[in-house]
Design a protein around this motif. Sequence first.
Motif, mmCIF file in Angstrom:
data_model
loop_
_atom_site.group_PDB
_atom_site.id
_atom_site.type_symbol
_atom_site.label_atom_id
_atom_site.label_comp_id
_atom_site.label_asym_id
_atom_site.label_seq_id
_atom_site.Cartn_x
_atom_site.Cartn_y
_atom_site.Cartn_z
ATOM 1 N N GLN A 1 1.188 -1.221 0.284
ATOM 2 C CA GLN A 1 0.130 -0.207 0.399
ATOM 3 C C GLN A 1 0.507 1.415 -0.370
ATOM 4 O O GLN A 1 0.264 1.761 -0.427
ATOM 5 C CB GLN A 1 -0.864 -0.048 1.100
ATOM 6 N N GLU A 2 2.035 0.746 -0.100
ATOM 7 C CA GLU A 2 2.842 2.353 0.334
ATOM 8 C C GLU A 2 3.521 2.456 -0.966
ATOM 9 O O GLU A 2 4.097 3.276 -1.066
ATOM 10 C CB GLU A 2 3.944 2.426 1.983
ATOM 11 N N PHE A 3 3.965 1.536 -1.719
ATOM 12 C CA PHE A 3 4.314 1.977 -2.995
ATOM 13 C C PHE A 3 3.686 2.926 -3.706
ATOM 14 O O PHE A 3 2.097 3.042 -4.552
ATOM 15 C CB PHE A 3 4.001 0.892 -3.774
ATOM 16 N N LYS A 4 4.440 4.147 -4.356
ATOM 17 C CA LYS A 4 3.820 5.262 -5.026
ATOM 18 C C LYS A 4 4.606 5.712 -5.813
ATOM 19 O O LYS A 4 6.143 6.210 -6.086
ATOM 20 C CB LYS A 4 4.066 6.725 -3.830
ATOM 21 N N PRO A 5 4.551 5.202 -7.248
ATOM 22 C CA PRO A 5 5.784 5.078 -8.046
ATOM 23 C C PRO A 5 6.199 6.473 -8.654
ATOM 24 O O PRO A 5 5.246 7.360 -9.287
ATOM 25 C CB PRO A 5 4.919 3.682 -8.804
ATOM 26 N N ALA A 6 7.454 6.366 -8.636
ATOM 27 C CA ALA A 6 7.631 7.622 -9.587
ATOM 28 C C ALA A 6 7.003 7.954 -10.933
ATOM 29 O O ALA A 6 6.068 7.107 -11.459
ATOM 30 C CB ALA A 6 9.021 8.100 -9.360
ATOM 31 N N ALA A 7 6.974 9.053 -11.638
ATOM 32 C CA ALA A 7 6.204 8.960 -12.273
ATOM 33 C C ALA A 7 7.081 8.890 -13.939
ATOM 34 O O ALA A 7 6.299 8.269 -14.130
ATOM 35 C CB ALA A 7 6.599 10.806 -13.019
ATOM 36 N N GLN A 8 8.279 8.702 -13.453
ATOM 37 C CA GLN A 8 9.279 7.953 -14.812
ATOM 38 C C GLN A 8 8.882 6.486 -14.949
ATOM 39 O O GLN A 8 9.250 6.323 -15.717
ATOM 40 C CB GLN A 8 10.467 8.316 -14.353
#
Length: 632
Positions: A610-617
């Motif tokens: 749930q903490e996985f917030k992928p970078a825009a790239q």
Amino acid sequence: MTEALLSFSRHHKMALLMLLDTLLLPLALWSAVLLRLGGVWDPKLNPFWWIFLVLPLWVMPIFIKLGLYRAVLKYVDDKLVTTVFSGVSLAVLLLMAVIMMAGITPFPRTSIIIFWVFAMAYIGASRFVLRGLIRRIDAHDAPRLPVLIYGAGHAGVQLMLALQAGREYRPLAFVDDNPQLWRRTFRGVAVHAPAELPLLIDEFAPKAILLAMPSVGRSRQRNILQALEAHHIPIKSLPGMADLVSGKASYDQLREIDIEDLLGRDPVPPRVDLLSANIGGKVVLVTGAGGSIGSELCRQIAALSPKHLLLFELSEFALYSIHQELRQLAPTLAITPLLGSVTDYDRLLSVMTGFKVETVYHAAAYKHVPMVEHNPVAGILNNAFGTQTCAQAAQAAGLATFVLISTDKAVRPTNVMGATKRLAELCLQALSDAGSRTRFVMVRFGNVLGSSGSVVPLFKQQIAAGGPVTLTHPDITRYFMTIPEAAQLVIQAGAMGEGGDVFVLDMGEPVKIIDLARRLVHLSGLEVKDTQQPNGDIEIRCTGLRPGEKLYEELLIGDNTLPTPHTRILRAQEHCLPLGELQAHMSRLKLACDELDAEQAFMLMQEVVQEFKPAAQTADWLVAASREDVAG
């Protein structure tokens, strides 16, 4: 002529020295008699002139027996005086015995004492004169680099003596913090205060500064290096005192400044009871044994007397390399190399049950962030499912302890690699929470120096090639720890867990990568090329953040930590998923991976971690990654 003499063989040089002594000994006796009698004694009028000719016949065997001719002239030292003293003293005693037995009553007795002094002077001085001549010839033939030595203690003096006997460096001055040593000289090399360093650099133009303080702490070394950095002169250092004392290294084996010297992190003495708790007398398995962390774990485990050490590795060459090294380090230890994948449950279970494994250190993982970002399915299968498979095999085999090597990138991950490691943690937490006989422990830490993907070797290669030094962002910071310290703390943390614990290693203060790059450039004797120094040597170029890369790394998801018996190890209190819920997520994720659907696998990873917030790239790489996985 001198070069021809120096090119003689060892036996020819010994013969020349013996010939020289054959001439010097009669000359010493002749000088002694003349000095005693004021030059009025004529041996032609005396029947005992033969004493001058036979003198070498008994003196030379004495010198040979004492090893006077075994010494290499270039390296003779003060011990030579003792040898010459012993040899001449024995020669004088024999001379007195010969004179008494031959009844040479006219021979002046007190001249024997003068002969003793003259023989000492002639024989000893001839060696030191020849040593100086040979060293001058060497210095002329092979110009040596002028250097300054920082540290005038025992190590510094030994280094100076080694360099004076060598042909590479010429020590010109000492620099030391101790005021009691200032203005002293050692073999003609004076000791100066640190404040005089700029004047010494202007006067001598040294090509390097040699740091000869192997016993001081790293924090003190860091302060010294910070002071020396401004002079932009290459700096080299002696090996550590432990290596010098053990004989693994000598005083003339200088090394480049290591990154741990720049960080100034003093190690904490380990607790022996924690080190041996899971290893001593036990069968230990290390997965990923050929990797940077796994191989160091193997080295330290081998020193803790396990019953049997099993090396599990997918790469044949890496397995061969660490196996050969360990056979040299611990020749009596039972070590078995095992080829296999951590995703092969049957292979793992067979190994664990067949060898009756008691402790597993799971270090096998893909950990290069951009590489896993380009190959997400491969990363998920190896890091997440590989850990789950190992843990299930360990549980089925009834192992006592399973230790997972995790990473700070598992905390609020922005990349696939970090998310897979957090998922691996969740798998172990769920198994432990469901009630397992196997004690599952996770140890989380940041970057280790010298591991695969570390920036330090890359920076050094780029500096050696003339630049530019490349980094992704000027504000990027990282925690750093040496591989040996990390492995040692992992072993100790693994002994403290009760099951399902996530331990966090104290990584010290974070370091800005751009500052690290600048210091490496300066300590290489070069100048950074930028707007302030357009004529500098090495440019530092920022290339932009890579897919999934974070500016700052964290070690904790929340702020809840508990102390442990070790000052450098904390226990993190992290949330976990129930086993049933996690297994449902894992089943859907496995199906997506089997179908090589990287985009679907990526979305499922966001659901379970749930903490996985992928970078825009990262999103830009998904389609390409899917194609690559399908092609693979």
